[in-house]
Design an enzyme around this catalytic site. Sequence first.
Site, PDB file in Angstrom:
ATOM      1  N   ASP A 149       0.847  -1.194   0.000  1.00 57.37           N
ATOM      2  CA  ASP A 149       0.000   0.000   0.000  1.00 57.37           C
ATOM      3  C   ASP A 149       0.883   1.245   0.000  1.00 57.37           C
ATOM      4  O   ASP A 149       1.647   1.473   0.954  1.00 57.37           O
ATOM      5  CB  ASP A 149      -0.892  -0.029   1.252  1.00 57.37           C
ATOM      6  CG  ASP A 149      -2.154   0.806   1.089  1.00 57.37           C
ATOM      7  OD1 ASP A 149      -2.258   1.529   0.091  1.00 57.37           O
ATOM      8  OD2 ASP A 149      -3.024   0.721   1.973  1.00 57.37           O
ATOM      9  N   ASP A 150       0.798   2.037  -1.062  1.00 58.88           N
ATOM     10  CA  ASP A 150       1.535   3.308  -1.158  1.00 58.88           C
ATOM     11  C   ASP A 150       3.045   3.108  -1.250  1.00 58.88           C
ATOM     12  O   ASP A 150       3.816   3.920  -0.732  1.00 58.88           O
ATOM     13  CB  ASP A 150       1.239   4.219   0.049  1.00 58.88           C
ATOM     14  CG  ASP A 150      -0.195   4.746   0.059  1.00 58.88           C
ATOM     15  OD1 ASP A 150      -1.012   4.223  -0.695  1.00 58.88           O
ATOM     16  OD2 ASP A 150      -0.462   5.694   0.827  1.00 58.88           O
ATOM     17  N   ASP A 203      -0.250  -0.404  -4.998  1.00 58.52           N
ATOM     18  CA  ASP A 203      -1.401   0.239  -5.646  1.00 58.52           C
ATOM     19  C   ASP A 203      -1.017   1.553  -6.320  1.00 58.52           C
ATOM     20  O   ASP A 203      -1.669   1.984  -7.268  1.00 58.52           O
ATOM     21  CB  ASP A 203      -2.574   0.416  -4.664  1.00 58.52           C
ATOM     22  CG  ASP A 203      -2.211   1.153  -3.392  1.00 58.52           C
ATOM     23  OD1 ASP A 203      -1.035   1.509  -3.195  1.00 58.52           O
ATOM     24  OD2 ASP A 203      -3.128   1.377  -2.565  1.00 58.52           O
ATOM     25  N   HIS A 204       0.020   2.206  -5.844  1.00 58.67           N
ATOM     26  CA  HIS A 204       0.558   3.431  -6.452  1.00 58.67           C
ATOM     27  C   HIS A 204       1.768   3.849  -5.650  1.00 58.67           C
ATOM     28  O   HIS A 204       2.157   3.146  -4.706  1.00 58.67           O
ATOM     29  CB  HIS A 204      -0.485   4.563  -6.482  1.00 58.67           C
ATOM     30  CG  HIS A 204      -1.238   4.686  -5.211  1.00 58.67           C
ATOM     31  ND1 HIS A 204      -0.674   5.204  -4.077  1.00 58.67           N
ATOM     32  CD2 HIS A 204      -2.493   4.303  -4.865  1.00 58.67           C
ATOM     33  CE1 HIS A 204      -1.555   5.158  -3.101  1.00 58.67           C
ATOM     34  NE2 HIS A 204      -2.674   4.597  -3.548  1.00 58.67           N
ATOM     35  N   CYS A 218      -6.072   4.819  -3.475  1.00 60.99           N
ATOM     36  CA  CYS A 218      -6.233   3.372  -3.251  1.00 60.99           C
ATOM     37  C   CYS A 218      -7.392   2.722  -3.996  1.00 60.99           C
ATOM     38  O   CYS A 218      -7.188   1.811  -4.804  1.00 60.99           O
ATOM     39  CB  CYS A 218      -6.387   3.105  -1.757  1.00 60.99           C
ATOM     40  SG  CYS A 218      -4.922   3.534  -0.801  1.00 60.99           S
ATOM     41  N   HIS A 278      -9.840  -2.241  -1.723  1.00 58.70           N
ATOM     42  CA  HIS A 278     -10.008  -1.221  -0.699  1.00 58.70           C
ATOM     43  C   HIS A 278     -11.318  -1.533   0.030  1.00 58.70           C
ATOM     44  O   HIS A 278     -12.329  -1.784  -0.612  1.00 58.70           O
ATOM     45  CB  HIS A 278     -10.063   0.171  -1.327  1.00 58.70           C
ATOM     46  CG  HIS A 278     -10.052   1.272  -0.312  1.00 58.70           C
ATOM     47  ND1 HIS A 278      -8.879   1.748   0.233  1.00 58.70           N
ATOM     48  CD2 HIS A 278     -11.047   1.954   0.285  1.00 58.70           C
ATOM     49  CE1 HIS A 278      -9.163   2.692   1.111  1.00 58.70           C
ATOM     50  NE2 HIS A 278     -10.466   2.840   1.161  1.00 58.70           N
TER      51      HIS A 278
END
Lengths: 424, 95
Positions: free
Chosen positions: A12-13, A301-302, A51, A105
């Site tokens: 995540d992130d 996710d990014h 997200c 999410h």
Amino acid sequence: QDGMNVLFIVADDLRPALGCYGDSLVKSPNIDQLASRSVVFQNAYAQQAVCAPSRVSFLTGRRPDTTRLYDFHSYWRVHAGNYSTIPQYFKENGYTTMSVGKVFHPGISSNHSDDYPYSWSLPPFHPSAEKYENSKTCKGKDGELHANLVCPVDVAEVPLGTLPDIQSTEEARRLLNIMKIKKRKFFLAVGYHKPHIPLRYPQEFLKLYPLENITLAPDPRVPEELPAVAYNPWMDIRQREDVQALNVSFPYGPIPEDFQRQIRQSYFAAVSYLDTQVGLLLNALDDVGLSNNTIVMFTADHGWSLGEHGEWAKYSNFDVATRVPLMFYVPGKTSSFARPGERIFPYLDPFTHISDSVAAGKTKKMVELVSLFSTLAELAGLWVPPVCPEPSFHVALCTQGPSIVQYFNSTEEEDDYDNDYDTE
Amino acid sequence: DDHEEPIAFSQYPRPADIPEWDSDKPELKDIKIMGYSMRTVDYRYTLWVGFNPSNFSANLQDVHAGELYMVGSDPSEDHNIYNSTLHGNLVKKFL
């Protein structure tokens, strides 16, 4: 590769602040080890740097303009179209599909069920410690507990005495053991919560990153030519108690330099903590003897801005917010099969492991997360979903991202040649 | 074409031309502008255009701003040359 299992790991992130992406500061020996047995995509991008839209996009193989999810408040099956997902497709092709942690999410964007039962054979697992993520568990300088951004913790002292990602690894290991016994093909998705804010991780990871070694972003000011519409004012950062106390002006800040260093330090520490969980998970794959017939994909996710352009967090189209790590381990293809007794993924302790050069199959080809659906289908030997017509709201099974398996044998030299050709 | 250059697309919504409290995470009903990006190994080009949340449509004629970064000379994306006349023809070609 027919009949191979799939271990789908999503962070995540996580920007590619990893040794295997050339970051000399960050200690990530376990993900680097996975990279050394994988094809690693140097230029992989998410479709939207937040997200829920990103995850729904790559899990359905459709772009946000087709999922019509740009925020957190709708479920694509009723709001846009009844699109298949990657795990749903594997489930329909005989796999046992399982979700651990944050894969979809949570909330309405996945129908408050992580899209169960469409996508999963079993109810998705969420770690019980998840509910304390945003609680006041960070010890401040005043000795009191706060909901801070920078949040190294003594794990023994936090509620339940554990952290969500530790619980997710334990559950994933349990499921791997069951799958081994049942001898069923599986698609196991493990979604880790870190390094998403709060930067909450076991405090010992701070030792890996002495503050004096932490630099600022090379370009910490908002560029003069940046259109105001492109700027993200990092509201989620501002809302943490320790950042609120800094009285940073809206919208451009800046955050004081010493606190910028602390954020960067804790982000890197959270990445190393994540790395240990990935290492334990892969080690478990070895333990159950499944490393020779399980495809492993690792991504995020990014990305996340670490002060570049005067920005923090995601919420933009900048490279640092949209670029992600992406690698695929395919037994017998990206790495030779393990010999009897050989371990492919021995756990590497970041506190003692001395990093060496990462020999991985790398490619600079520009790829997108929307291609994960077709790529995993092809790697697993399933029929590859067709390219979507335009529009495709009425089509349940198609993908807007082509398979990127064609790039698996592309070398950096060939990429450079192609790039020169294109430039000309 | 074996030498067709792969492109990666991304997008981000905004409620207004200047930063507001919900610029990071605007709700669908508040989205007024969408920033569409295309990137290759050579450049990142972004166009911020009007967006209608009731019919999910972007108006490519309603350009609010643009960004163009050349990866080779500016890998950190610090110098937006969208408004530079030097690259005017390139921008027109994209449009």
